[in-house]
Write a protein that holds these residues in place. Structure first.
Motif, PDB file in Angstrom:
ATOM      1  N   TRP A  52       0.703  -3.357  86.632  1.00 18.42           N
ATOM      2  CA  TRP A  52       0.315  -3.361  88.048  1.00 18.42           C
ATOM      3  C   TRP A  52      -0.379  -4.673  88.356  1.00 18.42           C
ATOM      4  N   VAL A  53      -0.146  -5.210  89.568  1.00 17.68           N
ATOM      5  CA  VAL A  53      -0.836  -6.413  90.037  1.00 17.68           C
ATOM      6  C   VAL A  53      -1.221  -6.210  91.491  1.00 17.68           C
ATOM      7  N   GLY A  54      -2.420  -6.631  91.845  1.00 14.56           N
ATOM      8  CA  GLY A  54      -2.901  -6.568  93.229  1.00 14.56           C
ATOM      9  C   GLY A  54      -4.300  -7.152  93.300  1.00 14.56           C
ATOM     10  N   ALA A  55      -4.862  -7.197  94.469  1.00 16.95           N
ATOM     11  CA  ALA A  55      -6.228  -7.695  94.653  1.00 16.95           C
ATOM     12  C   ALA A  55      -7.211  -6.532  94.631  1.00 16.95           C
ATOM     13  N   GLU A  56      -8.498  -6.854  94.575  1.00 16.15           N
ATOM     14  CA  GLU A  56      -9.534  -5.813  94.594  1.00 16.15           C
ATOM     15  C   GLU A  56      -9.456  -5.006  95.884  1.00 16.15           C
ATOM     16  N   ASP A  57      -9.317  -5.702  97.000  1.00 18.96           N
ATOM     17  CA  ASP A  57      -9.252  -5.049  98.309  1.00 18.96           C
ATOM     18  C   ASP A  57      -7.811  -5.041  98.811  1.00 18.96           C
ATOM     19  N   ARG A  58      -7.417  -3.944  99.417  1.00 18.77           N
ATOM     20  CA  ARG A  58      -6.038  -3.830  99.887  1.00 18.77           C
ATOM     21  C   ARG A  58      -5.762  -4.727 101.095  1.00 18.77           C
ATOM     22  N   GLN A  59      -6.817  -5.287 101.669  1.00 18.38           N
ATOM     23  CA  GLN A  59      -6.645  -6.208 102.793  1.00 18.38           C
ATOM     24  C   GLN A  59      -6.341  -7.639 102.321  1.00 18.38           C
ATOM     25  N   VAL A  60      -6.310  -7.830 101.000  1.00 16.86           N
ATOM     26  CA  VAL A  60      -6.002  -9.148 100.418  1.00 16.86           C
ATOM     27  C   VAL A  60      -4.647  -9.030  99.740  1.00 16.86           C
ATOM     28  N   HIS A  61      -3.653  -9.781 100.250  1.00 22.24           N
ATOM     29  CA  HIS A  61      -2.311  -9.627  99.695  1.00 22.24           C
ATOM     30  C   HIS A  61      -1.413 -10.776 100.159  1.00 22.24           C
ATOM     31  N   PHE A  62      -0.277 -10.896  99.490  1.00 20.44           N
ATOM     32  CA  PHE A  62       0.745 -11.856  99.921  1.00 20.44           C
ATOM     33  C   PHE A  62       1.326 -11.418 101.260  1.00 20.44           C
ATOM     34  N   GLU A  63       1.777 -12.394 102.035  1.00 19.32           N
ATOM     35  CA  GLU A  63       2.418 -12.088 103.311  1.00 19.32           C
ATOM     36  C   GLU A  63       3.928 -11.937 103.157  1.00 19.32           C
ATOM     37  N   SER A  64       4.504 -12.567 102.130  1.00 24.52           N
ATOM     38  CA  SER A  64       5.958 -12.530 101.976  1.00 24.52           C
ATOM     39  C   SER A  64       6.360 -11.604 100.842  1.00 24.52           C
ATOM     40  N   LEU A  65       7.491 -10.921 101.028  1.00 23.81           N
ATOM     41  CA  LEU A  65       8.021 -10.031  99.993  1.00 23.81           C
ATOM     42  C   LEU A  65       8.515 -10.822  98.789  1.00 23.81           C
ATOM     43  N   ALA A  66       8.988 -12.020  99.018  1.00 19.16           N
ATOM     44  CA  ALA A  66       9.499 -12.836  97.914  1.00 19.16           C
ATOM     45  C   ALA A  66       8.422 -13.100  96.872  1.00 19.16           C
ATOM     46  N   LEU A  67       7.195 -13.344  97.335  1.00 19.76           N
ATOM     47  CA  LEU A  67       6.079 -13.591  96.418  1.00 19.76           C
ATOM     48  C   LEU A  67       5.338 -12.307  96.067  1.00 19.76           C
TER      49      LEU A  67
END
Length: 785
Positions: free
Chosen positions: A706-721
């Motif tokens: 699994w990969v993600g940020a601590e807060d769900r409001q922090v994320h990549f904008e593009s699906l490619a990345l």
């Protein structure tokens, strides 16, 4: 007459001069024996020292420890002979010829130090055994104020050491005393005992030390700070060379060897063995949480499902809450930091290292730099631009209140306004960075540091073995020193498309086959007073085509998942999830078919491993046995298993997920990491690219990422990345490529997944190398008739 009288007086005073000290010595000795606190024989057999609990891999490597003092016990046969020689030559050359007290050395000290006043060359009179007694049973530090008290108190202390040393000599062999001594001394840099020192300064076991390394460590015992090779390399080298001279002087090495070794520079492999060091720090803390667990109370659980799972674990899992279920013989609870337990785990040290390297390589070299580039264009960084200012402020405030700075100031009585002001003031600090040091020194305010840390992507990976459930690697985050939260077991994140195989398993279990065909169109559901239609993930030209279920999973089509949810309903899907080992709360709503649920990585890895385990769910198994400091086995453990689905259904799912790797969303596996060999898996991406998942299987190993940020409001904008194929899959690929390329691990690229008896090999829906999904080719039969 007068001469005779004077002679008698002289003789009398000579006797007094000789007998008074002897009498005082005997009286003091009598007092020591009768009244002073001298260790009993029972205490000698069980000296009180803070022994670290060792976490040991299945291949015999100490991964890390629980400790107050970083001290692990080693036997005499685990010491390099040159290390023993260095200790004896430097500290007590007559060690093998005395019984605890070296009267020859005492005489030397008396003559040189007391009569001649030469304290520098007089040396010490304490034997190695006396030094051990002093270390194991510390001196009384009580201060007395009457005249002569200091001298009398010192005499009592020395006599206690003598008596204790003699007792030690009577109860232990010389070899045991030497190992006890080397286990007890402090070497600086948080290294207590020779094993910790060997790993701290040379990354070696004590048996692997060469002569100059042994000499350096023995030289440090005298003054650990002054002779620390990291802080004072020149002083340390002089002291090392002194030890080498002593070894040469007493015949342990030749003069030529001494001269040659004395010219060598100090060559360290230094790493402080603190709570942040060693392999598997997240695994270690997970073990502490599980072993320390209390009997569950309903009031502490927001979801009845979580309470039910922990209650069953308390009742049925002997490792859950082990510390509270297994008291010592005196009724007290074992202390992981002091009692020297040995926890033998299922972790493979090589795979663990590969897993940690894979996380660091992908996050540090590829994903985080890409995310940082995207952040430069955001006005609300690190949060997405559509996040309201109030949400941003609330998240920062919550981070403030969880920080040590806030809690310490609050405990000191500082007001809220003053605390908030301190978070705005810039100061020097060391922060995490993806560089060779693992940190950088900078100046920023605590508030800025909160936003800085929130910009880092986190990751977790767990690998386990089919058929046994043995966990071979466990990583809960990018760097334990700076990110303590365990994203493998503590965190539950939205799973997205990674849940779809569970829905397809339900279909296979109910008689569907991978080649059953459906029309690819959007499907709608009534949810309360609203109508919900999952967003299509398919290309426009695919809509309206007749496709197979195999195609649906290969392309991760939301339309086909919605079709299956319409067929079976949310409750049937939840029941299948439970069979496969998912215990988290699941809302019985249609969006479950596209992964609306929050589930931990440990649960997901265990559920997917059911497919590789021929339909048998095996609870992830992490500990084989626990021994006390004497090597006595206190507890042993076995994996807990239950049949979940049929072997045929499990294989059908493996086949479906092989298609995902060979032709679908996980095709990057083939192009970049494992070009050949049997591989099955599934990617997962949640709304707005908040969470990225990949779970993959080879015939002898299942691994979830699994990969993600601590807060769900922090994320990549593009699906490619931000898709699972870019965020999580590369970690799996890097890890598995290293595992497969290491011949010692025994992973054969030519080994296929095991086919159930009576099932034919080919499961291609059109009889060719690919599945066109156009409905023009008859499906193959699945079982021999």
């Amino acid at each position: 007459m007068g001469a005779k009288k004077n002679k008698k007086k002289i003789i009398k005073w000579l006797w007094i001069i000789m007998m008074v000290p002897l009498g005082l010595f005997l009286l003091t000795l009598l007092y020591v024996v009768l009244f002073a606190s001298i260790p009993s024989f029972e205490e000698l057999e069980n000296p009180k020292s803070n022994l670290a609990t060792e976490i040991i891999s299945e291949d015999g490597i100490v991964l890390s420890t629980f400790h107050i003092e970083n001290r692990s016990y080693v036997r005499f046969d685990e010491l390099a002979p040159t290390l023993v020689d260095a200790v004896v030559a430097t500290e007590d050359v007559r060690f093998y010829r005395h019984s605890g007290i070296d009267f020859k050395s005492l005489a030397r000290v008396g003559v040189k130090s007391i009569l001649l006043g030469n304290t520098r060359s007089g040396g010490g009179g304490s034997t190695l055994t006396q030094q051990l007694a002093k270390s194991l049973f510390p001196r009384d530090t009580t201060v007395y104020s009457f005249p002569g008290a200091k001298q009398i108190h010192f005499g009592v202390i020395k006599l206690k050491e003598w008596v204790t040393a003699v007792k030690l000599e009577r109860n232990y062999t010389k070899e045991e005393l030497l190992s006890m001594y080397l286990n007890s001394v402090f070497f600086g840099s948080n290294a207590y005992g020779i094993r910790a020192a060997s790993f701290t300064f040379f990354a070696k076991y004590p048996a692997q030390l060469n002569t100059e390394e042994a000499a350096l460590l023995v030289g440090m015992v005298n003054k650990p700070s002054r002779f620390n090779p990291v802080n004072n390399p020149e002083e340390s080298k002089k002291r090392r060379n002194h030890v080498l001279s002593q070894m040469s002087k007493y015949g342990f090495i030749s003069k030529e060897e001494k001269d040659s070794l004395s010219l060598l520079d100090i060559n360290l492999s230094y790493s402080t063995q603190d709570h942040n060091a060693g392999l598997g720090p997240y695994f270690r803390d997970m073990l502490r949480r599980v072993m320390s667990a209390r009997e569950p109370e309903r009031s502490r659980y927001p979801y009845i499902e979580d309470y039910r799972v922990d209650s069953l674990s308390w009742a049925d899992n002997p490792f859950y809450g082990w510390l509270r279920k297994n008291p010592k013989s005196n009724g007290t609870m074992y202390d992981l930091d002091r009692d020297g337990l040995k926890i033998f785990t299922t972790i493979n040290s090589t795979m663990q290292r590969y897993a940690e390297e894979a996380v660091a390589e992908h996050l540090g070299q590829d994903l985080q730099p890409a995310f940082n580039r995207e952040l430069r264009g955001k006005r609300n960084r690190p949060f997405s631009d559509d996040v309201p200012l109030s949400t941003r402020e609330n998240l920062v405030r919550q981070a403030q209140q969880r920080s040590d700075r806030y809690r310490n100031m609050k405990a000191a009585g500082v007001g809220t306004t003053e605390i908030e002001k301190s978070f705005q003031e810039k100061c020097r600090m060391r922060v995490f960075a993806w560089n060779k040091n693992g940190y950088c020194d900078t100046i920023m305010s605590p508030n800025d540091s909160i936003l800085y840390y929130k910009s880092f992507l986190r990751a977790s990976i767990m690998a386990l073995e089919p058929n046994t459930g043995a966990v071979r690697a466990y990583v809960g985050g990018p760097n334990y020193r700076y990110f303590k939260y365990d994203n493998a077991s503590q965190s539950k994140r939205q799973v997205g498309s990674i849940i779809k195989p569970f829905l397809y398993t339900l279909a296979m279990n109910e008689g569907f086959t991978p080649c059953d065909r459906v029309v690819n169109v959007p499907v709608s559901f009534e949810v309360g007073n609203n109508v919900w239609t999952p967003a299509s993930t398919d290309k426009p030209e695919w809509i309206g085509q007749t496709v197979t279920l195999k195609w649906g999973l290969t392309k991760s089509s939301n339309n086909i998942s919605a079709y299956l949810m319409k067929e079976f309903g949310p409750r049937a899907m939840i029941e299948m999830c439970r069979k496969l080992g998912i215990s988290s709360w699941l809302d019985p709503v249609p969006p479950l078919c596209v992964g609306s649920a929050d589930i931990s990585l440990v649960e997901m890895a265990g559920a997917f491993n059911t497919f590789s385990s021929k339909g048998v769910f095996i609870e992830p198994f992490m500990v084989l046995r626990i021994e006390d400091k004497t090597g006595h086995v206190i507890s042993s453990f076995t994996p807990r298993k239950r049949e979940a689905i049929s072997e045929q259904t499990a294989y059908l799912m493996i086949n479906l997920m092989e298609g995902v790797v060979n032709e679908g969303t996980a095709a990057r596996i083939r192009s970049l990491y494992l070009r050949t060999g049997a591989v099955a898996g599934k990617t997962g991406t949640t709304n707005d690219q908040i969470d990225g998942w990949f779970i993959g299987m080879v015939p002898k190993l299942t691994a979830a990422v699994w990969v993600g940020a601590e807060d769900r409001q922090v994320h990549f904008e593009s699906l490619a990345l931000g898709g699972g194929s870019n965020m999580a899959l590369p970690i799996w690929g890097i890890f598995m490529k290293k595992v497969r390329e290491n011949p010692l691990l025994g992973f054969n690229a030519d080994q296929p997944f095991s086919i159930p008896p009576g099932m034919i090999l080919s499961l291609k829906c059109d009889g060719s190398d690919g599945d066109s999904g156009d409905g023009n080719n008859p499906k193959d039969p699945y079982f021999n008739n």
